[in-house]
Design an enzyme around this catalytic site. Structure first.
Site, PDB file in Angstrom:
ATOM      1  N   ASP A  85       0.853  -1.190   0.000  1.00  0.00           N
ATOM      2  CA  ASP A  85       0.000   0.000   0.000  1.00  0.00           C
ATOM      3  C   ASP A  85       0.890   1.242   0.000  1.00  0.00           C
ATOM      4  O   ASP A  85       1.882   1.293   0.725  1.00  0.00           O
ATOM      5  CB  ASP A  85      -0.870  -0.036   1.267  1.00  0.00           C
ATOM      6  CG  ASP A  85      -1.778   1.181   1.376  1.00  0.00           C
ATOM      7  OD1 ASP A  85      -2.037   1.828   0.344  1.00  0.00           O
ATOM      8  OD2 ASP A  85      -2.219   1.477   2.506  1.00  0.00           O
ATOM      9  N   ASP A 138      -4.463   3.564   2.774  1.00  0.00           N
ATOM     10  CA  ASP A 138      -5.869   3.142   2.911  1.00  0.00           C
ATOM     11  C   ASP A 138      -5.993   1.663   3.288  1.00  0.00           C
ATOM     12  O   ASP A 138      -7.095   1.123   3.366  1.00  0.00           O
ATOM     13  CB  ASP A 138      -6.664   3.454   1.627  1.00  0.00           C
ATOM     14  CG  ASP A 138      -6.220   2.615   0.443  1.00  0.00           C
ATOM     15  OD1 ASP A 138      -5.226   1.853   0.571  1.00  0.00           O
ATOM     16  OD2 ASP A 138      -6.857   2.706  -0.628  1.00  0.00           O
ATOM     17  N   ASP A 163      -1.646  -1.093  -3.878  1.00  0.00           N
ATOM     18  CA  ASP A 163      -1.969  -0.319  -5.082  1.00  0.00           C
ATOM     19  C   ASP A 163      -0.793  -0.316  -6.055  1.00  0.00           C
ATOM     20  O   ASP A 163       0.281  -0.854  -5.754  1.00  0.00           O
ATOM     21  CB  ASP A 163      -2.375   1.115  -4.691  1.00  0.00           C
ATOM     22  CG  ASP A 163      -1.404   1.738  -3.702  1.00  0.00           C
ATOM     23  OD1 ASP A 163      -0.188   1.548  -3.869  1.00  0.00           O
ATOM     24  OD2 ASP A 163      -1.869   2.408  -2.745  1.00  0.00           O
ATOM     25  N   ASP A 208      -4.189 -10.044 -15.917  1.00  0.00           N
ATOM     26  CA  ASP A 208      -5.191 -11.076 -15.711  1.00  0.00           C
ATOM     27  C   ASP A 208      -6.366 -10.757 -16.628  1.00  0.00           C
ATOM     28  O   ASP A 208      -6.846  -9.617 -16.651  1.00  0.00           O
ATOM     29  CB  ASP A 208      -5.651 -11.056 -14.250  1.00  0.00           C
ATOM     30  CG  ASP A 208      -5.889 -12.436 -13.690  1.00  0.00           C
ATOM     31  OD1 ASP A 208      -6.613 -13.200 -14.342  1.00  0.00           O
ATOM     32  OD2 ASP A 208      -5.363 -12.735 -12.606  1.00  0.00           O
ATOM     33  N   ASP A 211      -8.222 -16.139 -16.897  1.00  0.00           N
ATOM     34  CA  ASP A 211      -9.033 -16.700 -15.825  1.00  0.00           C
ATOM     35  C   ASP A 211     -10.042 -17.723 -16.357  1.00  0.00           C
ATOM     36  O   ASP A 211     -10.756 -17.432 -17.326  1.00  0.00           O
ATOM     37  CB  ASP A 211      -9.786 -15.540 -15.154  1.00  0.00           C
ATOM     38  CG  ASP A 211     -10.407 -15.918 -13.828  1.00  0.00           C
ATOM     39  OD1 ASP A 211      -9.660 -16.170 -12.882  1.00  0.00           O
ATOM     40  OD2 ASP A 211     -11.657 -15.943 -13.748  1.00  0.00           O
ATOM     41  N   GLU A 228      -5.865 -20.421 -17.221  1.00  0.00           N
ATOM     42  CA  GLU A 228      -6.241 -21.105 -15.981  1.00  0.00           C
ATOM     43  C   GLU A 228      -7.363 -22.071 -16.327  1.00  0.00           C
ATOM     44  O   GLU A 228      -8.403 -21.655 -16.841  1.00  0.00           O
ATOM     45  CB  GLU A 228      -6.721 -20.110 -14.914  1.00  0.00           C
ATOM     46  CG  GLU A 228      -6.913 -20.789 -13.567  1.00  0.00           C
ATOM     47  CD  GLU A 228      -8.013 -20.191 -12.709  1.00  0.00           C
ATOM     48  OE1 GLU A 228      -7.968 -20.365 -11.481  1.00  0.00           O
ATOM     49  OE2 GLU A 228      -8.933 -19.564 -13.263  1.00  0.00           O
ATOM     50  N   HIS A 233      -3.404 -17.003  -5.489  1.00  0.00           N
ATOM     51  CA  HIS A 233      -4.291 -16.325  -4.545  1.00  0.00           C
ATOM     52  C   HIS A 233      -5.505 -17.153  -4.151  1.00  0.00           C
ATOM     53  O   HIS A 233      -6.332 -16.703  -3.362  1.00  0.00           O
ATOM     54  CB  HIS A 233      -4.750 -15.000  -5.168  1.00  0.00           C
ATOM     55  CG  HIS A 233      -5.522 -15.243  -6.437  1.00  0.00           C
ATOM     56  ND1 HIS A 233      -4.945 -15.756  -7.581  1.00  0.00           N
ATOM     57  CD2 HIS A 233      -6.839 -15.078  -6.730  1.00  0.00           C
ATOM     58  CE1 HIS A 233      -5.872 -15.892  -8.503  1.00  0.00           C
ATOM     59  NE2 HIS A 233      -7.024 -15.480  -8.018  1.00  0.00           N
ATOM     60  N   ASP A 234      -5.662 -18.347  -4.738  1.00  0.00           N
ATOM     61  CA  ASP A 234      -6.797 -19.219  -4.422  1.00  0.00           C
ATOM     62  C   ASP A 234      -6.401 -20.413  -3.559  1.00  0.00           C
ATOM     63  O   ASP A 234      -7.279 -21.164  -3.112  1.00  0.00           O
ATOM     64  CB  ASP A 234      -7.419 -19.785  -5.711  1.00  0.00           C
ATOM     65  CG  ASP A 234      -8.026 -18.721  -6.605  1.00  0.00           C
ATOM     66  OD1 ASP A 234      -8.465 -17.682  -6.091  1.00  0.00           O
ATOM     67  OD2 ASP A 234      -8.056 -18.954  -7.834  1.00  0.00           O
TER      68      ASP A 234
HETATM   69  O1  TEU Z   1     -10.447 -19.223 -10.074  1.00  0.00           O
HETATM   70  C1  TEU Z   1     -11.161 -20.292 -10.577  1.00  0.00           C
HETATM   71  C2  TEU Z   1     -11.210 -21.567  -9.829  1.00  0.00           C
HETATM   72  O2  TEU Z   1     -11.516 -22.558 -10.411  1.00  0.00           O
HETATM   73  C3  TEU Z   1     -10.933 -21.765  -8.404  1.00  0.00           C
HETATM   74  O3  TEU Z   1      -9.644 -21.840  -7.997  1.00  0.00           O
HETATM   75  C4  TEU Z   1     -11.877 -21.021  -7.506  1.00  0.00           C
HETATM   76  O4  TEU Z   1     -11.410 -19.764  -7.180  1.00  0.00           O
HETATM   77  C5  TEU Z   1     -12.149 -21.718  -6.233  1.00  0.00           C
HETATM   78  O5  TEU Z   1     -10.988 -21.768  -5.461  1.00  0.00           O
HETATM   79  C6  TEU Z   1     -12.776 -23.052  -6.381  1.00  0.00           C
HETATM   80  O6  TEU Z   1     -12.847 -23.689  -5.166  1.00  0.00           O
HETATM   81  C7  TEU Z   1     -10.411 -18.016 -10.765  1.00  0.00           C
HETATM   82  C8  TEU Z   1      -9.695 -16.969  -9.948  1.00  0.00           C
HETATM   83  O7  TEU Z   1      -8.365 -17.366  -9.758  1.00  0.00           O
HETATM   84  C9  TEU Z   1     -10.440 -16.756  -8.671  1.00  0.00           C
HETATM   85  O8  TEU Z   1      -9.783 -15.901  -7.787  1.00  0.00           O
HETATM   86  C10 TEU Z   1     -11.806 -16.211  -9.035  1.00  0.00           C
HETATM   87  O9  TEU Z   1     -12.589 -16.133  -7.890  1.00  0.00           O
HETATM   88  C11 TEU Z   1     -12.512 -17.088 -10.056  1.00  0.00           C
HETATM   89  O10 TEU Z   1     -11.681 -17.522 -11.119  1.00  0.00           O
HETATM   90  C12 TEU Z   1     -13.637 -16.320 -10.687  1.00  0.00           C
HETATM   91  O11 TEU Z   1     -13.128 -15.295 -11.484  1.00  0.00           O
END
Ligand code: TEU
Length: 575
Positions: free
Chosen positions: A12, A16, A20, A89, A197, A255, A327-328
């Site tokens: 940041d 905030d 960013d 992305d 994505d 992805e 991030h997932d």
């Molecule tokens: O993720 C798609 C996906 O299939 C998964 O990893 C999902 O986020 C979830 O973990 C299923 O359990 C992509 C992005 O990386 C994610 O951050 C988004 O939320 C999603 O697409 C929708 O755009």
């Protein structure tokens, strides 16, 4: 190596509490020190932030939370000046419901953009808007039905993710053209490619049939939208319309949840002109039981089986991407490693294991520091829409208790990866001067970039060495892969082999006497656990006296032939 920045949690600059674009610019030297080639930026477009920017309301603007288009251009220039490429992305399976396209689409049944999204009437014979009247039984990724009823026009729209992420209708050529134009606009601005994505979900079986019900009230629609009938056609068209003929070197990665090896080959075979590589999900699903919330312990033989199949499956045609984190996904050191006593060693061991495979490695911000899961203990600490959605769906339906769901979230929630990057030991870890949008992990006092840069034995410096090896040693980047001891439950072992061409002929056109072709070979050995392990003798045969190329443990004197200490990894080389 591609490094993923999740902007909201990176740095940041204005207090905030949310990362960013100027913040990213301030930290570019960290990426240079690590040896990053390409930066993938998670979405920074204008967005209501229902799914942290994966719900885009304007594809050609920056969200004010992250800065401005000028900030973006400045970041791009600063990155390019340092030899870093920047990949955006691309989230085009769906838009935000606040995108102008969707606002028009929902205005009336006869709107010119009605067909840009998937609108359907209620199930035959059912009263629209009542429970069970959805056009089909699909569950959304975030829990609940994949359909939202729109009272104004009396129809439902499809949303595979949140109700604020309506799916675009790729059957409509106008939709595809609008996406192509937008992509070209970014490439013309200087970006170096796209991470796409859920790109294998863009083609649905048009009849949208009901899915099988495995649990709860909703069915699994994935057979009808995963790598659907027209997906390869759509990607080839995108390649023709957007990428073909552009002189610059670009990177495209799709992805692709649920992708099979066969489809992975089709997506990434260079002759088919679709994408350079895909993110497959098998290895991040091997600890799932009936769902990702039903967590099973890792069996190393399962990991070997899946990685091994992908390595072999894409050996001749296609190309792998390699990742533990994004991030997932929960943090790898907490998931398959040991974030207690053996945090440093296990983070290095897992990094070594992954980075010595064949494919393009991805590092998610903080992974290079051995950052751990968030450790949240109350539902109020979570922000992620998926975590909250499933918590309430499963608890309300009586499928799981609150306590069970908290245990599951502690292991699997996406927020585990989203806590702010730990830059130093100060309050809020140097991430912000304000209040962070998601709590900083208290362990930043010891786990942080500043401390790790000063410590040659840190996870950071180990990642840096791994990245340098890939740049400098061709067999690491290109060598053939061969799995060893596939049935061993603790030692992960494989070889990499590259036949090197004979050196070029001398100026007189005569090859020198030493110009016979040679072979470079690596043996990778990793102890995936906290107990000492003996390496099976057949694995080591022929490697006596080989040089150590890299190792997780520095104290070479304490190394014993044929034995791996807790979370020890070693790469041997013979040529
Ligand atoms: O993720 C798609 C996906 O299939 C998964 O990893 C999902 O986020 C979830 O973990 C299923 O359990 C992509 C992005 O990386 C994610 O951050 C988004 O939320 C999603 O697409 C929708 O755009």
């Amino acid at each position: 190596m591609v490094y993923q920045v999740y902007p909201r949690s990176f740095q940041d600059s204005d207090g905030d509490g949310i990362g960013d674009l100027p913040g990213i610019e301030q930290r570019l030297d960290h990426l240079v020190a690590l040896g990053v080639d390409v930066v993938w930026l998670s979405p920074v477009y204008r967005s209501p932030q229902d799914d942290n920017g994966y719900d885009i309301s304007d594809y050609q603007d920056i969200d004010p939370m992250f800065g401005t288009l000028e900030d973006f251009d400045r970041l791009l220039t600063a990155a390019h000046d340092r030899g870093l490429r920047v990949v955006m992305d691309l989230v085009v399976n769906h838009s935000s419901d606040e995108h102008a396209w969707f606002r028009e689409s929902r205005a009336s049944r006869t709107d010119a953009r009605r067909d840009w999204y998937w609108w359907r009437p209620a199930r035959e014979g059912m009263e629209p808007g009542t429970p069970g009247a959805e056009p089909n039984n699909w569950r959304s990724f975030f829990g609940g039905p994949a359909w939202e009823y729109d009272e104004a026009t009396g129809e439902y729209y499809l949303h595979l993710f949140s109700r604020k992420q309506p799916d675009l209708n790729w059957e409509n050529p106008d939709v595809r053209r609008a996406v192509h134009d937008m992509m070209t606009w970014w490439l013309d601005r200087g970006v170096d490619g796209f991470r796409m994505d859920v790109i294998n979900l863009i083609s649905k079986v048009p009849g949208l049939p009901d899915g099988e019900v495995h649990y709860g009230a909703y069915g699994d629609g994935s057979p009808y939208y995963t790598s659907g009938p027209r997906v390869h056609e759509f990607l080839q068209e995108m390649h023709r319309e957007v990428f073909a003929g552009r002189p610059e070197k670009l990177l495209t990665v799709g992805e692709t949840p649920g992708v099979t090896i066969e489809d992975g080959v089709l997506f990434t075979d260079p002759e088919r002109h679709e994408v350079d590589m895909v993110f497959q999900f098998e290895h991040v699903g091997i600890d799932h039981g009936s769902s990702k919330w039903d967590v099973k312990p890792l069996r190393l033989t399962d990991l070997k089986a899946t990685f091994g199949r992908w390595q072999v499956g894409l050996a001749e045609r296609g190309w792998n991407s390699l990742y533990w984190n994004n991030h997932d996904q929960p943090r790898i050191v907490s998931r398959f490693g040991d974030d207690g006593e053996h945090r440093v060693a296990s983070a290095k061991a897992l990094a070594l294991l992954l980075h010595l495979h064949r494919g393009t490695p991805y590092v998610y911000q903080g992974e290079e520091l051995g950052m751990t899961n968030a450790g949240f203990t109350s539902i109020d600490q979570y922000q992620d829409i998926e975590s909250l959605g499933h918590f309430h769906e499963l608890v309300d339906a009586g499928v799981a208790t609150e306590e069970q769901m908290l245990v599951a979230l502690r292991a699997m929630s996406r927020d585990n990866a989203r806590t702010p990057v730990q830059w130093d030991a100060s309050e809020h870890a140097g991430f912000t001067t304000g209040t962070p949008w998601l709590a900083v992990n208290p362990n930043h006092v010891t786990i942080n970039a500043e401390a790790e840069r000063a410590d040659d034995g840190s996870v950071f410096h180990f990642y840096r060495r791994l990245v340098a090896l890939r740049h400098d040693v061709p067999v690491v980047a290109l060598g053939d892969f061969h799995m060893l001891a596939p049935d061993h439950e603790a030692v992960y072992a494989f070889t990499r082999t590259l036949d090197l061409p004979a050196p070029a002929e001398g100026p007189d056109g005569v090859a020198s006497a030493a110009s016979t072709a040679s072979r470079d070979e690596l043996l990778v050995l990793v102890n995936v656990g906290g107990a000492e392990q003996e390496v099976p003798p057949e694995v080591l045969a022929g490697w006596e006296g080989a040089e150590v190329l890299i190792a997780t443990h520095d104290d070479a004197a304490a190394r014993r032939a044929g034995v791996l200490r807790a979370w020890e990894g070693v790469v041997l080389r013979r040529s």
